[in-house]
Scaffold this motif. Structure first.
Motif, mmCIF file in Angstrom:
data_model
loop_
_atom_site.group_PDB
_atom_site.id
_atom_site.type_symbol
_atom_site.label_atom_id
_atom_site.label_comp_id
_atom_site.label_asym_id
_atom_site.label_seq_id
_atom_site.Cartn_x
_atom_site.Cartn_y
_atom_site.Cartn_z
ATOM 1 N N MET A 125 0.826 -1.206 0.000
ATOM 2 C CA MET A 125 0.000 0.000 0.000
ATOM 3 C C MET A 125 0.864 1.261 0.000
ATOM 4 O O MET A 125 0.575 2.228 -0.709
ATOM 5 N N VAL A 126 1.930 1.243 0.793
ATOM 6 C CA VAL A 126 2.816 2.407 0.812
ATOM 7 C C VAL A 126 3.422 2.636 -0.572
ATOM 8 O O VAL A 126 3.491 3.772 -1.065
ATOM 9 N N ALA A 127 3.845 1.535 -1.222
ATOM 10 C CA ALA A 127 4.412 1.668 -2.563
ATOM 11 C C ALA A 127 3.369 2.154 -3.562
ATOM 12 O O ALA A 127 3.661 3.012 -4.418
ATOM 13 N N ASP A 128 2.140 1.643 -3.456
ATOM 14 C CA ASP A 128 1.086 2.054 -4.385
ATOM 15 C C ASP A 128 0.680 3.508 -4.166
ATOM 16 O O ASP A 128 0.427 4.245 -5.121
ATOM 17 N N VAL A 129 0.591 3.919 -2.892
ATOM 18 C CA VAL A 129 0.244 5.323 -2.617
ATOM 19 C C VAL A 129 1.316 6.244 -3.183
ATOM 20 O O VAL A 129 1.012 7.290 -3.790
ATOM 21 N N ALA A 130 2.582 5.865 -2.996
ATOM 22 C CA ALA A 130 3.660 6.690 -3.546
ATOM 23 C C ALA A 130 3.562 6.775 -5.062
ATOM 24 O O ALA A 130 3.767 7.848 -5.657
ATOM 25 N N HIS A 131 3.213 5.639 -5.700
ATOM 26 C CA HIS A 131 3.081 5.643 -7.162
ATOM 27 C C HIS A 131 1.901 6.505 -7.599
ATOM 28 O O HIS A 131 2.017 7.292 -8.562
ATOM 29 N N GLU A 132 0.769 6.381 -6.918
ATOM 30 C CA GLU A 132 -0.416 7.150 -7.306
ATOM 31 C C GLU A 132 -0.207 8.644 -7.122
ATOM 32 O O GLU A 132 -0.693 9.449 -7.922
ATOM 33 N N LEU A 133 0.510 9.015 -6.077
ATOM 34 C CA LEU A 133 0.767 10.438 -5.861
ATOM 35 C C LEU A 133 1.830 10.965 -6.824
ATOM 36 O O LEU A 133 1.764 12.125 -7.254
ATOM 37 N N ARG A 134 2.793 10.126 -7.165
ATOM 38 C CA ARG A 134 3.882 10.586 -8.036
ATOM 39 C C ARG A 134 3.407 10.882 -9.452
ATOM 40 O O ARG A 134 3.880 11.848 -10.085
ATOM 41 N N THR A 135 2.436 10.097 -9.949
ATOM 42 C CA THR A 135 2.018 10.272 -11.341
ATOM 43 C C THR A 135 1.413 11.658 -11.603
ATOM 44 O O THR A 135 1.896 12.395 -12.483
ATOM 45 N N PRO A 136 0.365 12.081 -10.884
ATOM 46 C CA PRO A 136 -0.167 13.431 -11.160
ATOM 47 C C PRO A 136 0.806 14.542 -10.786
ATOM 48 O O PRO A 136 0.838 15.592 -11.452
ATOM 49 N N LEU A 137 1.597 14.325 -9.733
ATOM 50 C CA LEU A 137 2.565 15.350 -9.370
ATOM 51 C C LEU A 137 3.623 15.519 -10.459
ATOM 52 O O LEU A 137 4.074 16.644 -10.746
ATOM 53 N N THR A 138 4.026 14.422 -11.079
ATOM 54 C CA THR A 138 4.995 14.505 -12.173
ATOM 55 C C THR A 138 4.409 15.263 -13.359
ATOM 56 O O THR A 138 5.098 16.085 -13.996
ATOM 57 N N VAL A 139 3.136 14.999 -13.663
ATOM 58 C CA VAL A 139 2.480 15.708 -14.765
ATOM 59 C C VAL A 139 2.412 17.200 -14.469
ATOM 60 O O VAL A 139 2.720 18.051 -15.331
ATOM 61 N N LEU A 140 2.003 17.545 -13.252
ATOM 62 C CA LEU A 140 1.901 18.963 -12.875
ATOM 63 C C LEU A 140 3.275 19.643 -12.946
ATOM 64 O O LEU A 140 3.406 20.767 -13.453
ATOM 65 N N ARG A 141 4.274 18.977 -12.422
ATOM 66 C CA ARG A 141 5.604 19.562 -12.423
ATOM 67 C C ARG A 141 6.112 19.769 -13.844
ATOM 68 O O ARG A 141 6.693 20.819 -14.167
ATOM 69 N N GLY A 142 5.899 18.782 -14.714
ATOM 70 C CA GLY A 142 6.365 18.913 -16.097
ATOM 71 C C GLY A 142 5.696 20.070 -16.817
ATOM 72 O O GLY A 142 6.364 20.835 -17.537
ATOM 73 N N ARG A 143 4.367 20.206 -16.636
ATOM 74 C CA ARG A 143 3.668 21.300 -17.333
ATOM 75 C C ARG A 143 4.090 22.661 -16.793
ATOM 76 O O ARG A 143 4.263 23.624 -17.553
ATOM 77 N N MET A 144 4.251 22.752 -15.479
ATOM 78 C CA MET A 144 4.649 24.043 -14.904
ATOM 79 C C MET A 144 6.066 24.419 -15.333
ATOM 80 O O MET A 144 6.345 25.593 -15.645
ATOM 81 N N GLU A 145 6.977 23.457 -15.373
ATOM 82 C CA GLU A 145 8.342 23.764 -15.836
ATOM 83 C C GLU A 145 8.352 24.145 -17.313
ATOM 84 O O GLU A 145 9.125 25.032 -17.721
ATOM 85 N N ALA A 146 7.475 23.496 -18.094
ATOM 86 C CA ALA A 146 7.406 23.847 -19.514
ATOM 87 C C ALA A 146 6.911 25.269 -19.696
ATOM 88 O O ALA A 146 7.402 26.012 -20.567
#
Length: 433
Positions: free
Chosen positions: A212-233
């Motif tokens: 569960m800890v690994a899955d929560v980290a994965h679920e949170l990382r995916t949208p955060l990565t998208v947000l970070r990429g768009r904001m940096e772009a």
């Protein structure tokens, strides 16, 4: 040690209850005998001889002089004749063939080695039999207690060793149980099997926690990565700041918000603090309302969504939470049903239960996974990502189970008649319905 003390204590109490009356009766019998036949030794003298041997006396030692029976008879006849000549008074004669040496300090004293002569008389023999039997019983109780303690302590010691290993972090530790003893009613075997079951559950829960800890980290990382990429772009000027880009980032924020809310609901359910506001609800009406809310989603995918059941089905439920249950079940069914398929939502009463059932014509649930689908972050097909058309956060069915059980109901999964998946929710129906 407790077992040994218990057995010895019970044996000692039995000795007292049985031996004391016997010794008292022997003492009374001894007092009833004529003076010439009465024992010359008192209980105090015998006890002194046993616990304080003559060699410990000051000024010397005493002894019992043993004589043969015919000599003892002659001595008794002479003493009786002397007593008759002196007015009929009987002179005391030692019984059992023993003569006591007097004149010692605190005397008379009896030598420990010559106490056997004292036991020749019938009364003394009875006393010795009682005392000897009690001593043998006590010795047997101690030996039996040691044996039983060893037999009982050995399997318990194995459980203790395994428990220490689990406490140290080794959740794979188990207590070995012979195949022929499995399922036995023996207490130690049942203790070992109960410990193994507990260890299995702990290992499973620990594995689920890590996953569960690994899955929560994965679920949170995916949208955060998208947000970070768009904001940096946008910061680098690669992507212009437009309303469309803001809308895309907002959708990722909504994904994060829903994930956090789902985790909060599950944590409240686990802690037993999920707030419910039960009301009198008509599940048939609620089913029609939920189907209407999801009909556009189903139509966009080419899936037919129908409801079955017109008769009212009343139950005391939290309307907001039950709408969340139906929403998760319908979302899951529509997502896994291919175009041209059908999703059926029915509401009915079965005995004392109000039943909601969602069935689809999708690929169905893999055999043996009927219980696992309610685990957090479980996916029947691990190759599908969360963001895919058939993906999701993996928490919807876990939330359904938590909410339904908080209402005192149950939820189960199986295969529908058409080969798809079927989810059945059963809650207590209103009594006056």
């Amino acid at each position: 040690m407790k077992l040994i003390l218990a057995l010895v204590s019970v044996t000692f109490m039995t000795m007292l209850l049985m031996g004391v009356p016997q010794l008292r009766a022997i003492a009374r019998d001894n007092q009833d005998l004529p003076a010439t036949l009465r024992s010359a030794l008192s209980a105090r003298q015998v006890g002194r001889a046993i616990f304080f041997p003559p060699h410990a006396a000051h000024g010397g030692f005493g002894a019992i002089v043993t004589v043969s029976p015919w000599q003892l008879q002659q001595e008794r006849a002479q003493l009786q004749a002397q007593g008759a000549g002196s007015g009929g008074a009987e002179a005391p004669v030692p019984s059992g063939g023993a003569v006591v040496a007097n004149g010692l300090e605190g005397g008379p004293w009896v030598a420990l080695g010559d106490l056997g002569a004292y036991l020749r008389g019938s009364i003394e023999e009875r006393a010795a039999t009682v005392v000897g039997s009690a001593a043998l019983a006590l010795a047997f109780a101690v030996g039996l207690a040691l044996l039983l303690a060893r037999v009982i302590a050995k399997p318990i010691q194995r459980v203790a060793v395994a428990a220490n290993s689990v406490a140290a972090g080794d959740l794979t530790a188990r207590v070995s149980v012979a195949p022929g003893h499995r399922g036995s009613k023996d207490e130690t075997v049942r203790l070992a099997e109960s410990f193994n079951v507990m260890a299995d559950n702990l290992e499973r829960l620990e594995r689920q926690r890590r996953d569960m800890v690994a899955d929560v980290a994965h679920e949170l990382r995916t949208p955060l990565t998208v947000l970070r990429g768009r904001m940096e772009a946008m910061e680098d000027g690669v992507v212009p700041l437009t309303l469309e880009e803001i809308g895309d980032m907002h959708s990722q924020v909504l994904v994060l918000t829903r994930l956090v809310e789902d985790l909060r609901v599950l944590s409240l359910a686990d802690a037993g603090r999920l707030n419910l506001s039960p009301q009198d609800l008509d599940l048939a009406e609620m089913a029609r309302s939920a189907a209407t809310a999801h009909r556009d989603l189903a139509a966009n995918k080419g899936v037919e969504l129908i409801t079955v059941g017109e008769d009212p089905v009343h139950a005391q439920l939290d309307p907001e939470r039950m709408l969340q249950v139906l929403g998760n079940l319908l979302d899951n069914a529509v997502r896994h049903t291919p175009a041209g398929g059908r999703v059926t939502l029915s509401a009915r009463r079965e005995g004392g239960e109000a039943v909601l059932e969602v069935a689809d014509t999708g690929p169905g649930i893999p055999e043996g996974a009927e219980e696992r689908v309610f685990e957090r972050f479980y996916r029947a097909d691990e190759s599908r990502s969360r963001g895919a058309e058939t993906g999701g956060s993996g928490l919807g069915l876990a939330i359904v189970k938590a909410i339904v059980e908080a209402h005192g109901g149950s939820v189960s999964a199986g295969r529908a008649d058409g080969g798809g998946a079927s989810f059945r929710v059963a809650v207590p129906a209103k009594a006056d319905d």
